[in-house]
Design an enzyme around this catalytic site. Structure first.
Site, short mmCIF file in Angstrom:
data_model
loop_
_atom_site.label_atom_id
_atom_site.label_comp_id
_atom_site.label_asym_id
_atom_site.label_seq_id
_atom_site.Cartn_x
_atom_site.Cartn_y
_atom_site.Cartn_z
N TRP A 1 0.83 -1.21 0.00
CA TRP A 1 0.00 0.00 0.00
C TRP A 1 0.86 1.25 0.00
O TRP A 1 0.54 2.24 -0.66
CB TRP A 1 -0.99 -0.01 1.17
CG TRP A 1 -2.03 -1.06 0.96
CD1 TRP A 1 -2.19 -2.21 1.68
CD2 TRP A 1 -3.05 -1.10 -0.06
NE1 TRP A 1 -3.24 -2.95 1.17
CE2 TRP A 1 -3.77 -2.30 0.11
CE3 TRP A 1 -3.40 -0.24 -1.10
CZ2 TRP A 1 -4.84 -2.66 -0.71
CZ3 TRP A 1 -4.47 -0.59 -1.93
CH2 TRP A 1 -5.18 -1.78 -1.74
N ASP B 1 -1.18 6.47 6.51
CA ASP B 1 -2.29 5.64 6.03
C ASP B 1 -2.53 4.59 7.12
O ASP B 1 -1.74 3.67 7.29
CB ASP B 1 -1.91 4.97 4.71
CG ASP B 1 -2.96 3.97 4.25
OD1 ASP B 1 -4.00 3.82 4.92
OD2 ASP B 1 -2.74 3.32 3.20
N LYS C 1 -12.47 -1.53 7.53
CA LYS C 1 -11.82 -2.56 8.34
C LYS C 1 -12.17 -2.36 9.82
O LYS C 1 -12.78 -3.22 10.43
CB LYS C 1 -10.31 -2.55 8.12
CG LYS C 1 -9.97 -2.84 6.65
CD LYS C 1 -8.60 -2.35 6.29
CE LYS C 1 -8.40 -2.11 4.83
NZ LYS C 1 -8.68 -3.18 3.91
C1 LIG Z 1 -3.35 0.01 4.26
C2 LIG Z 1 -4.32 0.22 3.14
N1 LIG Z 1 -4.26 1.36 2.43
C3 LIG Z 1 -5.11 1.60 1.42
C4 LIG Z 1 -6.06 0.69 1.05
C5 LIG Z 1 -6.99 1.01 -0.09
O1 LIG Z 1 -8.21 1.36 0.46
P1 LIG Z 1 -9.49 1.71 -0.40
O2 LIG Z 1 -9.97 0.44 -1.00
O3 LIG Z 1 -10.42 2.28 0.65
O4 LIG Z 1 -9.11 2.71 -1.41
C6 LIG Z 1 -6.17 -0.51 1.76
C7 LIG Z 1 -7.20 -1.50 1.38
O5 LIG Z 1 -7.21 -2.62 1.74
C8 LIG Z 1 -5.27 -0.74 2.82
O6 LIG Z 1 -5.33 -1.88 3.52
#
Ligand SMILES: Cc1ncc(COP(=O)(O)O)c(C=O)c1O
Length: 362
Positions: A103, A173, A197
């Site tokens: 991520w 994040d 989550k």
């Molecule tokens: C740590 C992290 N960042 C970003 C995301 C992306 O999130 P979204 O699907 O809300 O854009 C996720 C999705 O699983 C994630 O676990």
């Protein structure tokens, strides 16, 4: 009522049962309103009370000072990968990114479209199985901010304390571990998290940011991408995710009853320890991905002796009502997500299953 199984899914993840029960009632008609939560106006008094109450509950829960803004946006954490640099990385400026998993890499990729985003540290060479030491971080004192991912959902590695960045604002994040343990918000310039989550359903993204950072936002950004517009309009410039904010509020109330962030933090540590202990006691049959000091309390990742056995593990577990254990398609293996609402009884059931599976397939 249909039977519920144990949901180890990484996101959208398990929600607290009392929240689902209350939402089920309000889906048909909110008491004293006579309309579904999905039918009310986002400009109504009822929703004003819900979004204001949600913000107040978040402030209390995480002890968020008054000089921080709380925003309820859309577009997921993925849109924040772009909004953060669009708003906070000035023309000619630079930003530091610390990479501990997939991520963080995605966040970096989007930031590079906006400006000079540089890698301050990366553990990719070790397969993203650890968190870098402070001494490994090549931080640029002139950076506009330092971005990190507090929990990498795919690899299952989690920071135990924030990196030190001096006076450079820390941006995080926290999508997969927000409000899973106590947090000192004053350490951060901005934190964002997709809700699906630990906070509620998908469709709403929580952003907490220090108000002075709004002064850095360039003029004439596209309206919906401008943190200043979102803050000035209290997340109501357009129609927000009414349902998402409503569920988030119920989750905040549930968290308060669980003993707040201290209480849930203790429970999360206990649940994760049960599972890691079982992995460690398997004599190498189950092989954890993360180094011990980087182990995530939210996403426990491990492998079995070979891949076809992993497939068998996932499908047999599913037949025993243990669902969502397949690792992310990019890394394979097994991933058990133990978010706030995941019950300890589900971890006990998984540990029991793992012992039986090893006995039969060892
Ligand atoms: C740590 C992290 N960042 C970003 C995301 C992306 O999130 P979204 O699907 O809300 O854009 C996720 C999705 O699983 C994630 O676990």
């Amino acid at each position: 009522m249909t039977d519920r199984i144990y949901n180890f899914g990484a996101g959208p993840g398990v929600l607290p049962e009392p929240v689902l029960e209350e939402a089920q009632r309000d889906l048909f008609a909110l008491p004293d309103v006579g309309m579904s939560i999905m039918e009310i106006s986002h400009r109504s008094k009822t929703f004003e009370e819900i979004i204001g109450g949600c913000e107040a509950d978040i402030r209390t829960l995480a002890n968020i000072p008054s000089d921080y803004q709380i925003l309820f946006l859309q577009g997921g954490a993925s849109l924040q990968f772009s909004m953060v640099p669009i708003n906070l990385l000035p023309a000619g400026g630079k930003a530091d990114y610390i990479l501990t998993g997939s991520w963080g890499k995605k966040a970096l990729k989007e930031a590079k479209r906006v400006g000079a985003a540089q890698v301050a540290a990366s553990t990719e060479g070790d397969g993203f199985n650890r968190i870098p030491a402070q001494s490994e971080l090549k931080l640029d004192p002139a950076a506009a901010y330092v971005h990190f991912t507090s929990n990498e959902t795919i690899q299952g590695v989690e920071w135990k304390r924030e990196p030190e960045t001096g006076s450079v604002p820390l941006v995080c994040d926290a999508s997969s571990d927000i409000f899973s343990r106590p947090i000192d918000i004053s350490r951060y310039g901005l934190i964002y998290a997709g809700a699906q989550k630990n906070l509620g359903p998908s469709g709403v993204t929580l952003v907490v940011l220090r108000s002075d950072l709004l002064e850095r936002v360039p003029k004439d950004l596209a309206t919906m991408l401008d943190y200043r517009v979102q803050a000035e309009n209290k997340s109501l410039y357009n129609t927000p995710s009414v349902m998402g904010v409503y569920i988030m509020r119920l989750v905040m109330k549930w968290l308060a009853k669980e003993g707040g962030l201290e209480g849930i933090g203790r429970k999360n540590a206990e649940k994760a320890k049960l599972l890691y202990d079982a992995i460690d006691a398997s004599g190498g049959y189950y092989r954890p991905h993360a180094k011990p000091e980087a182990r995530s309390n939210m996403n426990v990742t491990f492998r079995l002796p070979y891949e076809s056995l992993e497939q068998k593990f996932v499908s047999e577990a599913k037949s025993q009502k243990l669902d969502g254990l397949k690792g992310h398609r990019s890394v394979g293996g097994i991933r058990a997500s133990l978010y706030n609402a995941f019950p300890k009884a589900g971890v006990d059931a998984l540990v029991d299953f793992m012992k039986r599976f090893q006995g039969a397939n060892g």
